[in-house]
Design an enzyme around this catalytic site. Sequence first.
Site, PDB file in Angstrom:
ATOM      1  N   ASN A 281      -3.054  -4.335  -1.475  1.00 46.73           N
ATOM      2  CA  ASN A 281      -4.407  -4.131  -2.253  1.00 46.73           C
ATOM      3  C   ASN A 281      -4.551  -2.967  -2.771  1.00 46.73           C
ATOM      4  O   ASN A 281      -5.353  -2.957  -3.995  1.00 46.73           O
ATOM      5  CB  ASN A 281      -5.667  -4.469  -1.318  1.00 46.73           C
ATOM      6  CG  ASN A 281      -5.677  -3.266   0.014  1.00 46.73           C
ATOM      7  OD1 ASN A 281      -4.835  -3.612   0.853  1.00 46.73           O
ATOM      8  ND2 ASN A 281      -6.714  -2.694   0.050  1.00 46.73           N
TER       9      ASN A 281
ATOM     10  N   ASP B  61       0.943  -1.135   0.199  1.00 43.20           N
ATOM     11  CA  ASP B  61       0.117  -0.048   0.133  1.00 43.20           C
ATOM     12  C   ASP B  61       0.791   1.159   0.099  1.00 43.20           C
ATOM     13  O   ASP B  61       1.222   2.036   0.893  1.00 43.20           O
ATOM     14  CB  ASP B  61      -1.054  -0.008   1.315  1.00 43.20           C
ATOM     15  CG  ASP B  61      -2.048  -1.106   1.031  1.00 43.20           C
ATOM     16  OD1 ASP B  61      -2.184  -1.586  -0.199  1.00 43.20           O
ATOM     17  OD2 ASP B  61      -3.100  -0.956   1.769  1.00 43.20           O
TER      18      ASP B  61
ATOM     19  N   HIS C 284       1.652  -8.535   2.750  1.00 48.06           N
ATOM     20  CA  HIS C 284       0.811  -7.441   3.138  1.00 48.06           C
ATOM     21  C   HIS C 284      -0.428  -7.891   4.209  1.00 48.06           C
ATOM     22  O   HIS C 284      -0.654  -6.979   5.231  1.00 48.06           O
ATOM     23  CB  HIS C 284       0.069  -6.802   1.861  1.00 48.06           C
ATOM     24  CG  HIS C 284      -0.845  -5.753   2.081  1.00 48.06           C
ATOM     25  ND1 HIS C 284       0.103  -4.482   2.604  1.00 48.06           N
ATOM     26  CD2 HIS C 284      -1.932  -5.220   1.946  1.00 48.06           C
ATOM     27  CE1 HIS C 284      -1.002  -3.292   2.846  1.00 48.06           C
ATOM     28  NE2 HIS C 284      -2.115  -3.983   2.286  1.00 48.06           N
TER      29      HIS C 284
ATOM     30  N   HIS D  49     -10.299  -6.009   8.633  1.00 54.23           N
ATOM     31  CA  HIS D  49      -9.626  -7.295   7.840  1.00 54.23           C
ATOM     32  C   HIS D  49      -9.505  -8.633   8.656  1.00 54.23           C
ATOM     33  O   HIS D  49      -8.567  -9.450   8.435  1.00 54.23           O
ATOM     34  CB  HIS D  49      -8.190  -6.592   7.298  1.00 54.23           C
ATOM     35  CG  HIS D  49      -8.061  -5.470   6.563  1.00 54.23           C
ATOM     36  ND1 HIS D  49      -9.100  -5.269   5.371  1.00 54.23           N
ATOM     37  CD2 HIS D  49      -7.742  -4.101   6.693  1.00 54.23           C
ATOM     38  CE1 HIS D  49      -8.865  -4.296   4.795  1.00 54.23           C
ATOM     39  NE2 HIS D  49      -7.933  -3.478   5.622  1.00 54.23           N
TER      40      HIS D  49
ATOM     41  N   TYR E 123      -1.678   5.142  -2.251  1.00 53.09           N
ATOM     42  CA  TYR E 123      -2.950   5.118  -2.008  1.00 53.09           C
ATOM     43  C   TYR E 123      -4.149   6.058  -3.172  1.00 53.09           C
ATOM     44  O   TYR E 123      -4.989   6.366  -3.219  1.00 53.09           O
ATOM     45  CB  TYR E 123      -3.498   5.713  -0.739  1.00 53.09           C
ATOM     46  CG  TYR E 123      -3.496   4.795   0.299  1.00 53.09           C
ATOM     47  CD1 TYR E 123      -4.622   4.018   0.944  1.00 53.09           C
ATOM     48  CD2 TYR E 123      -2.183   4.212   0.793  1.00 53.09           C
ATOM     49  CE1 TYR E 123      -4.399   3.113   1.832  1.00 53.09           C
ATOM     50  CE2 TYR E 123      -2.113   3.358   1.795  1.00 53.09           C
ATOM     51  CZ  TYR E 123      -3.179   2.727   2.154  1.00 53.09           C
ATOM     52  OH  TYR E 123      -3.105   1.791   3.299  1.00 53.09           O
TER      53      TYR E 123
ATOM     54  N   HIS F 272      -4.472  -1.274   9.975  1.00 57.68           N
ATOM     55  CA  HIS F 272      -3.845   0.134  10.308  1.00 57.68           C
ATOM     56  C   HIS F 272      -3.600   0.271  11.502  1.00 57.68           C
ATOM     57  O   HIS F 272      -4.091   1.085  12.360  1.00 57.68           O
ATOM     58  CB  HIS F 272      -4.491   1.194   9.834  1.00 57.68           C
ATOM     59  CG  HIS F 272      -4.640   1.352   8.173  1.00 57.68           C
ATOM     60  ND1 HIS F 272      -5.364   2.269   7.642  1.00 57.68           N
ATOM     61  CD2 HIS F 272      -4.011   0.415   7.310  1.00 57.68           C
ATOM     62  CE1 HIS F 272      -5.356   1.864   6.233  1.00 57.68           C
ATOM     63  NE2 HIS F 272      -4.858   0.883   6.206  1.00 57.68           N
TER      64      HIS F 272
END
Length: 398
Positions: free
Chosen positions: A228, A190, A313, A323, A193, A352
């Site tokens: 992702n 990531d 990831h 998630h 973004y 996060h």
Amino acid sequence: MQSFLWFISTLFVFLSYVENTFGGITSTFIRSQWPSVDIPLDNEVFAVPKGHNAPQQVHITQGDYDGKAVIISWVTSDEPGSSEVQYGTTTGKYDHSAEGKSSSYSFYKYKSGYIHHCLLDGLEYDTKYYYKVGSGGSSREFWFQTPPTIDPDASYKFGIIGDLGQTYNSLSTVQHYMVSGAQAVLFLGDLSYADRYKYNDIGLRWDTWGRFIEQTVAFQPWIWCAGNHEIEYLPYLEELDPFKSYLHRYPTPYLASKSTSPLWYAIRRASAHIIVLSSYSSFVKYTLQWMWLREEFKRVDRKKTPWLIVLMHVPFYDSNDVHFMEGESMRAVFEKWFVRNRVDIVFAGHVHAYERSYRISNIQYNVSSGDRNPVPDRSAPLYITVGDGGNQEGLAGR
């Protein structure tokens, strides 16, 4: 003397030894959860270098298996220009040169600049090199330090960053990292973004992010892992090729580790063997990633690289609602290999937050037995989630 590595993230300093692992030193820095605001486009961190066709978005990564090569990448916006890199061990004096290649791509109605990649190989270990890209008055000079030779007692400090983005929190991450003294970044996916924006702004936000991180990644390698937000499968824009922007912009030395894809590969650096996996590529039995990883574990030599580190990831273990259990299918396939090969640490992003596990495994679980609870396992790795790089989605707190 037992070898050791230091790992730095934005929230902690983690120090561990090969045999005896203990909690390290936690930074006093605490990130505010809100707001996570984009840096304005007129901020100096996004500034375009002065001069006609001046190279921008300069970044480097390791270019081979053992750290004696780098891939230097940059973008020219006005015309292709030269793909040559001049380099040497004295500033302003370039005894060597290498010729790279350039390409460009389109994304919706956005057309990228000319993206250059150049391999510098046959470098000496533990040596500072200066390099120049571009020509005439628009040329730019940077430098990098090669790692020490592959050796079990080689000391090396890595930074750990995931889910960065381009907000003020992202800027604080980069600023904290740049004073850490770390020598390379293990990046957990990531990047920009850019996919959170619309239409042509997607491509433009890849450009701003490249200029933003140039302040560090032009001087030391970042080891890339895709997340992702790099997929960018966007049917509403008729963009159906996954990872298009990422693959054009951020090369990896995948061929050096006999991988068939830039999305999964391995490198050795100092006393560490580092394996990068792709959470968003096929990984079940007999797929290309599965077959490659099986062979890569056979190439690990703990007498030369006692540290075995895996980057991905999506974490296997996650205590957040966000998630939750997304990594379970990959865990079911690969966790037993991690335990069998005594992987030391698995770093992941995606969630996060910062989380760190005990050494646990769930390799005995099967549907028939119902024995589904992770148990202490001294052969299992530590699992560390560092997805708090600062992007605009904010922190995971549930």
